[in-house]
Design a protein around this motif. Structure first.
Motif, PDB file in Angstrom:
ATOM      1  N   UNK A  28      -3.571   0.919  -6.321  1.00  0.00           N
ATOM      2  CA  UNK A  28      -3.278  -0.128  -5.344  1.00  0.00           C
ATOM      3  C   UNK A  28      -4.313  -1.236  -5.508  1.00  0.00           C
ATOM      4  N   UNK A  85       0.528   4.982  -8.062  1.00  0.00           N
ATOM      5  CA  UNK A  85      -0.085   3.972  -8.932  1.00  0.00           C
ATOM      6  C   UNK A  85      -1.300   3.365  -8.238  1.00  0.00           C
ATOM      7  N   UNK A  90       2.346   1.837  -3.455  1.00  0.00           N
ATOM      8  CA  UNK A  90       1.371   2.420  -4.375  1.00  0.00           C
ATOM      9  C   UNK A  90       1.212   3.912  -4.089  1.00  0.00           C
ATOM     10  N   UNK A  91       1.167   4.255  -2.804  1.00  0.00           N
ATOM     11  CA  UNK A  91       1.041   5.664  -2.416  1.00  0.00           C
ATOM     12  C   UNK A  91       2.229   6.463  -2.954  1.00  0.00           C
ATOM     13  N   UNK A  92       3.409   5.924  -2.793  1.00  0.00           N
ATOM     14  CA  UNK A  92       4.598   6.661  -3.205  1.00  0.00           C
ATOM     15  C   UNK A  92       4.748   6.748  -4.715  1.00  0.00           C
ATOM     16  N   UNK A 138       0.838  -1.206   0.000  1.00  0.00           N
ATOM     17  CA  UNK A 138       0.000   0.000   0.000  1.00  0.00           C
ATOM     18  C   UNK A 138       0.872   1.254   0.000  1.00  0.00           C
ATOM     19  N   UNK A 139       1.941   1.243   0.774  1.00  0.00           N
ATOM     20  CA  UNK A 139       2.842   2.406   0.828  1.00  0.00           C
ATOM     21  C   UNK A 139       3.524   2.636  -0.517  1.00  0.00           C
TER      22      UNK A 139
END
Ligand SMILES: Cc1cc2nc3c(=O)[nH]c(=O)nc-3n(C[C@H](O)[C@H](O)[C@H](O)COP(=O)(O)OP(=O)(O)OC[C@H]3O[C@@H](n4cnc5c(N)ncnc54)[C@H](O)[C@@H]3O)c2cc1C
Lengths: 262, 318
Positions: free
Chosen positions: A143, A141, A136-138, A133-134
């Motif tokens: 998730x 993109x 994707x956040x960074x 999840x992190x």
């Protein structure tokens, strides 16, 4: 298509996992390590996608960790992945999930042109289940996590996600970050041919400088949480074990009544 | 006193027990403010008030239900900015942990997952976690940003303490970036009539030793008012759904009582149940590792022991 699979080298759960007394981090030197079993599912899924595509799809294994972590890359290459990237830097020791996700995100960007980032559902040591999840956040993109089933149709990925109260179907466009559960497939064992072929596959090593990450952003000192104390649980006092002599069920019920569960 | 944000876990306004636990814990740190997303607020209000929510932030934006995880992160990030809370508490489901993870990155805050206890300490919020399949206890604090903590179900006994539950509608626009993973279908799990596994006070689980026949396990569970769990071997064999799996890759449960029937006690299974308060096992093999953990064990055939125990429990109740 370019697939990157993020894998982790972890202490063997069958060994006596412990902590480093000096800095309260997971002891990684003294115990045997291996490719986190839950990451094998991600490697397998990548290989299945590659085989189904039958084109020039490449599977790159990405890991962050000390020198030993190269073993996790090696195992994945033996299973059939094409290339490896190992991020290794003394400054990384003790990094938490926040720093790990930063480094992995930078590495994915550096690899470049990535269509699909696959990960396992959790590491078998930290078991936090938060890095995908992190990441994707960074990376900004989609998730698409906890996939127990995955289908790719052109540039659309669709997964089945089993939650507490409902099963969801989740759809996103590539590029995306997808984590897979242990329900999704049956990981293969490396074949003899695979083991031999792996020796010739390229593995690149990146330092933090190569990724443009400042050493002050990672490692134990950069962690946004601090462990203040670690105590080993006294082994559970073994309770009473009785052998059923025809009365075992009744004795069990008595125990539960005494403990006020009935 | 500062606010403490508690993300409400609910199904159409039916507040789950984990939320009452979080509200109870939040009172140790400050003034609980519940964050309620989706429909059903009227049904939820009473429970939230009963467990001490002073404020309830309400979001009715349908995007929250249509896209995975990120819209909730948008809402919480906006509230963290607006309310400058002392902490954000989320329950430790797979979903909850992902929300917390992204919120931590987004707000530059320290994250602690799977806490089994939380309190206000000298240096701020202090937590306790249980790691390596329950072998170690770790105390930790957050050193940066707003402490974001996910708490395991059954970490405390919910205690009532009336709050005002004054609701404040928050208008959060969900970013386009949050709408990239669309939930196209949602199938509610069949209701078994039993308590939900992760929050049940008692769990009775069956393994390979059931040989595919879960009926004695279910009957015993029903006599005790328990949820039914399963080992991975039982799930892989197709005898019980994966959503009932207890262990490293299934649910992590910590009920008051865990009863393992025909389960050997592999490390991956233990990882999901070792923090249970009382552990009981029924297993044919006296050497089974599960017996190392038990408070009480019966070496015997589950097909005779469980029916007898079920009968005795029911007779006792009658
Ligand atoms: C990456 C990974 C993740 C995993 N995740 C999980 C997980 O989340 N959860 C999980 O449970 N496992 C998990 N496992 C699997 C785990 O290692 C074990 O294989 C599994 O837990 C075994 O299930 P079991 O105890 O039911 O079966 P077994 O180990 O085969 O044990 C069956 C037991 O039943 C007893 N028995 C047989 N007949 C009877 C009878 N009539 N009456 C009483 N007792 C009887 C036997 O004595 C035996 O002890 C995972 C494994 C891996 C590699």
């Amino acid at each position: 298509m370019n697939i990157v699979v993020c894998v982790k080298h972890v202490p063997d759960a069958q060994s006596d996992r412990t902590f480093d007394a000096a800095d309260n981090t997971t002891e990684r030197e003294a115990v045997d390590g291996l490719l986190s079993e839950l990451d094998e599912y991600a490697v397998e899924e990548a290989l299945k996608i590659k085989e189904a595509a039958g084109d020039d799809t490449t599977v790159t294994i990405l890991t962050m960790g000390p020198a030993k972590a190269a073993d996790a890359v090696k195992k994945s290459l033996q299973m059939g992945a094409d290339a490896g990237v190992h991020v290794s830097d003394d400054a990384l020791a003790g990094s938490d999930s926040i720093a790990t996700s930063l480094v992995l995100a930078k590495a994915v960007e550096k690899i470049g042109g990535v269509d699909l980032v696959l990960t396992g559902m959790a590491s078998t040591d930290g078991t936090m289940s938060v890095v995908p999840a992190m990441l994707a956040e960074r990376l900004g993109l989609p998730q698409v996590t906890f996939a127990s089933e995955l289908t790719l149709d052109g540039s659309t990925v669709t997964i089945r996600r089993d939650g507490d109260v409902a099963t969801e179907v989740v759809r996103a466009s590539l590029p995306a970050v997808v984590s897979v559960t242990d329900q999704i497939n049956e990981p293969r064992y490396p074949s003899f041919k695979g083991i031999m072929a792996a020796k010739k596959k390229p593995v690149q090593t990146f330092s933090l400088a190569d990724l443009g990450v400042d050493a002050s952003e990672v490692g134990l000192d950069a962690a946004w949480t601090k462990v203040t104390q670690i105590t080993q649980r006294p082994p559970r006092q073994q309770g009473l074990v009785v052998t059923d002599d025809g009365n075992g069920g009744a004795v069990l019920a008595q125990f539960l009544t005494m403990q006020k569960f009935v | 006193m500062s606010e403490v944000l508690v993300l409400v876990d609910h199904v159409d306004g039916q507040v789950r027990k984990t939320t009452s636990e979080l509200l109870t814990l939040a009172r140790r740190l400050g003034e609980p403010s519940a964050v309620f997303l989706g429909p059903g607020f009227d049904a939820a209000k009473e429970t939230l008030a009963a467990y001490g929510a002073q404020k309830v932030y309400r979001v009715e934006n349908p995007d929250v239900d249509d896209y995975l995880v990120v819209p909730v992160v948008d809402v919480l990030a906006a509230l963290v900015e607006q309310a400058a809370p002392a902490a954000v508490l989320v329950s430790s489901s797979a979903h909850g942990k992902e929300i917390a993870a992204r919120l931590a990155v987004r707000t530059g805050s320290g994250l602690i997952t799977d806490a089994v206890d939380i309190r206000a300490g000298g240096s701020g919020v202090e937590t306790t976690q249980s790691v390596f399949a329950g072998g170690y206890t770790v105390e930790a604090t957050v050193t940066r940003g707003t402490p974001i903590v996910t708490v395991k179900p059954n970490s405390c006994a919910p205690e009532q303490a009336p709050g005002a539950a004054a609701d404040e509608v928050v208008d959060v626009t969900v970013s386009d970036a949050a709408k990239t993973a669309q939930i196209t279908e949602r199938r509610e799990k069949q209701k078994s009539g039993r308590p939900e596994l992760s929050e049940a006070a008692i769990v009775v689980s069956g393994g390979r030793g059931t040989n595919g026949d879960f009926s004695p396990v279910e009957a015993f569970a029903d006599a005790l008012g328990a949820a039914v769990g399963a080992s991975r071997a039982a799930v892989d064999a197709g005898w019980y759904p994966h959503t009932s799996q207890v262990g490293q890759t299934g649910k992590q449960v910590s009920p008051q009582l865990y009863v393992a029937c025909g389960i050997s006690g592999a490390i991956q299974h233990r990882a999901g149940m070792q923090t249970s308060k009382t552990i009981v096992a029924v297993n044919k093999d006296e050497e089974a590792p599960i017996f190392e953990l038990v408070d009480f064990g019966v070496v015997g055939d589950l097909f005779t022991v469980l029916p007898q125990a079920t009968q005795a429990v029911e007779a006792g109740k009658g």
